[in-house]
Enzyme design. Sequence first.
Site, short mmCIF file in Angstrom:
data_model
loop_
_atom_site.label_atom_id
_atom_site.label_comp_id
_atom_site.label_asym_id
_atom_site.label_seq_id
_atom_site.Cartn_x
_atom_site.Cartn_y
_atom_site.Cartn_z
N CYS A 91 0.74 -1.16 0.08
CA CYS A 91 -0.03 -0.12 0.02
C CYS A 91 0.92 1.31 -0.04
CB CYS A 91 -1.01 0.00 1.15
SG CYS A 91 -2.52 0.71 0.99
N HIS A 142 -2.92 -5.78 2.62
CA HIS A 142 -2.64 -5.76 4.10
C HIS A 142 -3.18 -7.29 4.70
CE1 HIS A 142 -1.44 -1.81 4.64
NE2 HIS A 142 -2.51 -1.19 3.68
N1 GLN Z 1 -2.33 6.80 1.60
C1 GLN Z 1 -2.57 5.74 0.67
C2 GLN Z 1 -3.88 5.61 0.28
O1 GLN Z 1 -4.99 5.61 0.63
C3 GLN Z 1 -1.97 4.47 1.31
C4 GLN Z 1 -3.01 3.80 2.54
C5 GLN Z 1 -2.22 2.49 3.09
O2 GLN Z 1 -1.39 2.30 3.09
N2 GLN Z 1 -3.38 1.69 3.65
O3 GLN Z 1 -3.87 5.32 -0.84
#
Ligand code: GLN
Length: 247
Positions: free
Chosen positions: A97, A198
């Site tokens: 992510c 995740h």
């Molecule tokens: N800020 C990023 C997004 O929302 C990554 C989010 C995350 O790592 N869960 O795309």
Amino acid sequence: MAESITLNICHLYPDLMDTYGDKGNIITLQKRCEWRDLKTTYTAISLGNVLEPNKFDIYFFGGGQDRQQGLIGKDLAEKSAAIKKAVESGAALLSICGGYQLLCNYFKTKDGETIDGIGLFDAHTIGTEDRMIQNLLIDINPKLEIEGKLIGFENHSGKTYLGSGVEPLGKVLVGAGNNGEDKTEGTIYKNAFGCYLHGSLLPKNPHFADYLIAKALERRFGKIELQPLDDNLEWEAHKYAIKRVWH
Ligand code: GLN
């Protein structure tokens, strides 16, 4: 023989980037090595720390919010050469992510800020108002020497688009993946992987955990046949997590 084999793990920015149990990925790497009498070392590298290119066999870079990504951007640029050198020489890397987005060319946030990435992966991310939040199931790219599916949980508003000819980590069966449009999820460059999985990813996907361990060790120790583990419980968890979303 096995005693001398050590997997050196580098965790990038764990103080700033660690969401949805990302740390579970590290624990899985450590445990699956320990259960085979393989040693591990763990080093956290964050803002201002010097990253030596040849010290680590595997890198992990977890998720975080846009604000944390903004804080990391400049510091990561200073570590870019070391990370690229390691990956070019065959080190393994798993990024998820927010970490994945920072290893691509750039991330344009929904507030219009552009955070430069290091371009390890030829891809870019555009922040949107849509939040892609759900379980994510993919078929692993057949180009990898590993079969099956990966199950995880995604939560991002950035949409990632791969450059032409760039290989995805897999094909989306359930969920959004890179952008919710082209059915691609994640990306691959050598033994480096980016993805939106995740969850934690590795505890639920033991085949991918072992794949990463084997690839990480191969660079220094040659091809290694990892001892099979009694991991029925992990496989049951994998199958159950898939069954909840895919019939
Ligand atoms: N800020 C990023 C997004 O929302 C990554 C989010 C995350 O790592 N869960 O795309």
